[in-house]
Design a protein around this motif. Structure first.
Motif, short mmCIF file in Angstrom:
data_model
loop_
_atom_site.label_atom_id
_atom_site.label_comp_id
_atom_site.label_asym_id
_atom_site.label_seq_id
_atom_site.Cartn_x
_atom_site.Cartn_y
_atom_site.Cartn_z
N VAL A 109 -0.42 19.69 45.38
CA VAL A 109 1.02 19.80 45.62
C VAL A 109 1.33 19.63 47.10
O VAL A 109 2.22 18.86 47.48
N ALA A 110 0.57 20.31 47.95
CA ALA A 110 0.87 20.25 49.38
C ALA A 110 0.65 18.83 49.91
O ALA A 110 1.45 18.32 50.70
N LEU A 188 7.17 21.07 40.95
CA LEU A 188 6.68 21.66 42.19
C LEU A 188 6.87 20.71 43.37
O LEU A 188 7.09 21.13 44.49
N ILE A 189 6.75 19.41 43.10
CA ILE A 189 6.69 18.45 44.20
C ILE A 189 8.05 17.85 44.53
O ILE A 189 8.48 17.83 45.69
N PHE A 256 7.90 31.19 46.96
CA PHE A 256 9.13 31.45 46.22
C PHE A 256 9.34 30.42 45.10
O PHE A 256 9.57 30.78 43.96
N TRP A 257 9.26 29.17 45.46
CA TRP A 257 9.54 28.11 44.48
C TRP A 257 8.54 28.11 43.33
O TRP A 257 8.94 28.11 42.16
N PRO A 258 7.23 28.12 43.61
CA PRO A 258 6.28 28.21 42.48
C PRO A 258 6.50 29.46 41.64
O PRO A 258 6.41 29.39 40.41
N LEU A 259 6.85 30.56 42.29
CA LEU A 259 7.09 31.80 41.54
C LEU A 259 8.17 31.58 40.49
O LEU A 259 8.10 32.11 39.38
N ILE A 260 9.17 30.80 40.86
CA ILE A 260 10.31 30.64 39.96
C ILE A 260 10.04 29.63 38.86
O ILE A 260 10.41 29.86 37.70
N ILE A 261 9.40 28.53 39.18
CA ILE A 261 9.32 27.50 38.14
C ILE A 261 7.98 27.46 37.40
O ILE A 261 7.90 26.84 36.35
#
Lengths: 321, 309
Positions: A109-110, A188-189, A256-261
C-alpha cells in the motif's frame, strides 16, 4: 510570462554542517556553556532513547522476563520466540493469518500510494506550473482551498463512495448490495493517490524551471509527455525525493483510514494489526513487541539512509506532525 | 500566451494556428485528467456530500434517511459529550503544543552550539518522529502500566511515590499521561524546524549585538527569538491543527476513558460515525471541528500580522 510573480520554490535548507559559531567567546566561559549544553542534552537524549531501547530489549525476551522487576534492559535469556511467532515461523500465533502479511500489505500500500502520488502530483504540478490554458488558475485555486479542510470531513463520504463502487465487492451495476472497495487494496490506495499539498509543493518547485528550456524542447519537436518525463522530472528530483519519503512514511504509518475501511485480517496493515492487537487486550506481549520493532525498522532505515533529504524535506514542507 | 515574446514563438504560433493550440491544451487537460478526477471524487464531491449529510439523519443500517433540517446542528450544540470532548481537546492542545515547542526550541538552541556528537544527539531526539505512531503508543501504554510499567518501577525505586500510579486509568492522570507521550513524540519535529531556522539567522545580527555589548541571554532574547518568530507561528499553526485531530494515541492507550476524560473531538466523531453509524450527525460534528480550526487559524494569522507591523 505570467510566472514571474509566482512564489519562489522552497529553498533547500542547509542543516547542521559546519556553521559559523555565533557569539561564544573562546576560553573558559565558552567551555562552561558547552558543558551546560551537554548536561541538558545528554540526559534528555537518553530519555528519548530509553523507550526504544526497552522495546528492542523486550522484543528479545521471553514473556515471563518482560514482567520481571527490576526490568531487564539487557535480556538475560535472549529469545527469538516473539519474532518467530510473529512471523509465523514454527508455531503460529493465535488467531488469523500470519502477521508477516500485515507488513506485505503495508509495503504494498505504501509503495503504491507513493508511486501514484509522485506520478499524478507531478503531472498536475507540471500543468499548473508551466502550461497556459483556460481554467487553469481556477482549478489550481480549488486544490489550494481544499488543503485547509480536515480529513475528518471527507472521511464519511469517501467511505460511502467506496462502499458503492459498482461491480466490486458484490455490488451490482448501481453500486448496491455489496461492500464495493471497502476492505480492499483499491480502497486503501486510491483515495491517497493524489494530494493537493504534494501538488502545491512540486508546483512551487517547477515554477523555477526556465521556460526557455521547455520551449527549446518544443521547437525541437518534443512531445509534452517527453518534456515532462525527460526534462521536468529529472530537474525535480530533490523535490520528488523529499515528498516521496514523506508520502511513504505517511502511508506506512497511517492508522485512521485502514481502521475505518479494512475489516478482514488478511488486509490489515502493520499499524492496524498492531493497534487492534493491543486494543483487543491480547496478552502475547512478546509477539507484539517483536511486531513493533519490525514495523519501526523500515522508516528508521530510510531515515538513516536519507537523513539529509528527510530533514530538509521536513524543514521545507512542514509535513508530519 | 503574452504577445511580447521572442520572434521564434510568434513564427511557430503563426504557423500552427488554432489547431496547434487546441492540441497543446489538449495534452494539458490530458495530464490533469486522472489527478483531477480523483481529486473531484475524493475531495470536492466528498465535501459537498458531507455537507448534504449534515442535513439528514443518515445511518448505514437504516434504509430511511429523512431530511432533518438543522436538527443535527442544534443537537451538536446541545451535546454535552461533544462539548466536553472539545474541552478535552483544548486541554490537550493547550498543554502539548506550547510545551513541545518550548522543549524543541531549547534542544535546537543547544544543538546549535558547536558540540561534538551533535549529529548523534539530533538523531536520537528525532527518532520518535520516524517511528510509527502506533508503535509509540503501544510502548508508552506498556511504560504507563500500573502493574509492570517502567515508570511506576522507577518512581517507586526512587521513593517519589509509595504505591503504583494508574496513569491511564486514573481520571486525573490519564490526559496528562497522554500529553506527556505526545510531547515526547513531537519534540524532534519542532527541534528540526527550529534548528533550520536558527541556522538561517544572519550572523551579522549577533556580531552587531555583541559590539553593542549584549550578553548571551540578551542576544537570545533580542536577536534569536524575534528572528524565529515566523517559525514559531508556523509550528503553532501546524501544531494546533494536528493536535486538534489527535486520535491514534487515544484509541490505543485509553479508548477515550476513563469516564470520557480523554475523549477528544476526533475520537468522538469516530465513535459517532463508526460505532453508532450516525453518518449525518458525525458529519455535522466534523464541520464543527472544521469551524473551530478555521477560527483558530484566522485568529493566529491575524495576531501574527498585527505583530509584524
Amino acid at each position: 510570462m505570467s510566472t514571474t510573480t509566482a512564489p519562489q520554490p522552497p529553498q533547500p535548507v542547509e542543516v547542521v554542517t559546519a556553521l559559523p559559531d555565533p557569539g561564544i567567546p573562546p576560553g573558559r566561559r565558552r567551555r562552561t556553556w558547552l558543558w551546560l549544553a551537554y548536561l541538558v542534552l545528554v540526559p534528555g537524549a537518553l530519555l528519548f532513547v530509553a523507550p526504544f531501547a526497552w522495546l528492542v530489549s523486550a522484543s528479545f525476551q521471553r514473556i515471563g522476563d518482560m514482567f520481571s522487576y527490576p526490568p531487564q534492559w539487557i535480556p538475560q535469556d535472549p529469545s527469538l520466540d516473539g519474532y518467530r511467532q510473529f512471523l509465523g515461523i514454527g508455531q503460529e500465533f493465535a488467531g488469523g493469518p500470519q502477521a508477516w502479511r500485515w507488513f506485505l500489505n503495508s509495503a504494498f500500500v505504501a509503495t503504491s500510494v507513493t508511486v501514484l502520488q509522485l506520478f499524478f502530483n507531478s503531472l498536475a504540478a507540471y500543468v499548473f506550473a508551466k502550461r497556459q490554458f483556460p481554467g487553469r488558475d481556477l482549478i489550481f485555486a480549488l486544490f489550494l482551498i481544499t488543503m485547509m479542510i480536515p480529513g475528518q470531513i471527507t472521511l464519511i463520504p469517501n467511505y460511502l463512495v467506496l462502499k458503492h463502487v459498482p461491480l466490486f465487492g458484490g455490488n451490482d451495476i448501481f453500486g448496491q448490495g455489496g461492500s464495493g472497495w471497502l476492505d480492499s487494496y483499491y480502497g486503501l490506495i486510491l483515495p491517497g493517490a493524489v494530494s493537493a499539498f504534494g501538488i502545491f509543493l512540486l508546483r512551487q518547485y517547477m515554477v523555477s524551471i526556465p521556460d526557455e528550456l521547455l520551449d527549446a524542447a518544443r521547437i525541437d519537436g518534443a512531445s509534452e509527455l517527453r518534456i515532462y518525463a525527460r526534462i521536468v522530472l529529472p530537474l525535480c528530483r530533490p523535490a520528488l525525493a523529499a515528498t516521496g519519503i514523506f508520502t511513504f512514511q505517511g502511508a506506512w504509518e497511517d492508522f485512521f483510514w485502514p481502521l475505518i475501511i479494512v475489516s478482514s485480517p488478511d488486509k490489515y496493515t502493520a499499524p492496524l494489526g498492531l493497534a487492534l492487537f493491543v486494543v483487543e487486550n491480547r496478552t502475547q506481549w512478546d509477539v507484539l513487541m517483536a511486531g513493533s520493532v519490525i514495523a519501526s525498522l523500515p522508516m528508521i532505515v530510510v531515515f538513516i539512509i536519507f537523513q539529509r533529504q528527510f530533514i530538509q524535506g521536513i524543514a521545507v514542507s512542514g509535513l508530519k506532525g | 500566451m503574452t504577445t511580447a515574446t521572442a520572434p521564434a514563438t510568434t513564427v511557430s504560433r503563426h504557423r500552427h494556428g488554432l489547431w496547434w493550440r487546441v492540441r497543446r491544451n489538449g495534452s494539458a487537460y490530458g495530464f490533469l485528467a486522472v489527478p483531477l478526477l480523483l481529486f473531484m471524487v475524493f475531495t470536492v464531491f466528498a465535501l459537498v456530500f458531507a455537507f448534504y449529510l449534515t442535513f439528514h439523519e443518515w445511518s448505514i443500517i437504516e434504509p430511511e434517511r429523512p431530511f432533518v433540517g438543522l436538527q443535527n446542528y442544534s443537537d451538536m450544540l446541545a451535546d454535552e459529550s461533544y462539548l466536553r470532548s472539545i474541552v478535552n481537546t483544548f486541554y490537550f492542545t493547550g498543554v502539548s503544543v506550547p510545551v513541545t515547542m518550548a522543549i524543541g526550541l531549547l534542544v535546537a538552541l543547544l544543538l546549535n552550539l558547536p558540540l561534538r556528537g551533535r549529529g548523534i544527539i539530533r538523531t536520537l531526539y528525532f527518532l520518535p518522529v520516524v517511528t510509527p505512531f502506533v508503535v509509540i503508543a503501544i510502548v508508552w501504554k506498556w511504560l504507563y502500566n500500573g502493574d509492570f510499567g517502567l515508570f511506576n518501577y522507577y518512581l517507586m525505586q526512587t521513593g517519589i511515590i509509595e504505591s503504583p500510579l494508574l496513569f491511564l486509568a486514573d481520571p486525573d492522570l490519564a490526559m496528562p499521561s497522554v500529553i506527556a507521550m505526545s510531547i515526547w513524540s513531537g519534540v524532534g519535529f519542532s527541534m528540526v524546524i527550529y534548528l533550520a531556522a536558527l541556522q538561517a539567522v544572519p550572523f551579522q545580527l549577533y556580531e552587531a549585538a555583541r559590539v553593542d555589548g549584549a550578553t548571551r541571554l540578551q542576544q537570545l532574547w533580542h536577536v534569536t527569538i524575534p528572528q524565529l518568530r515566523p517559525t514559531t507561528v508556523f509550528l503553532l499553526v501546524i501544531g494546533i491543527i494536528n493536535s486538534f485531530q489527535v486520535f491514534t494515541q487515544i484509541f490505543i492507550m485509553t479508548s477515550g476513558g476513563p469516564v470520557e476524560r480523554t475523549t477528544t473531538v476526533v475520537y468522538f466523531i469516530y465513535n459517532a460515525a463508526f460505532k453508532f453509524y450516525e453518518f449525518g450527525y458525525a458529519s455535522t460534528l466534523a464541520f464543527g471541528l472544521f469551524a473551530l480550526l478555521f477560527v483558530f487559524t484566522l485568529v493566529q494569522l491575524h495576531l501574527y500580522r498585527k505583530g509584524e507591523q
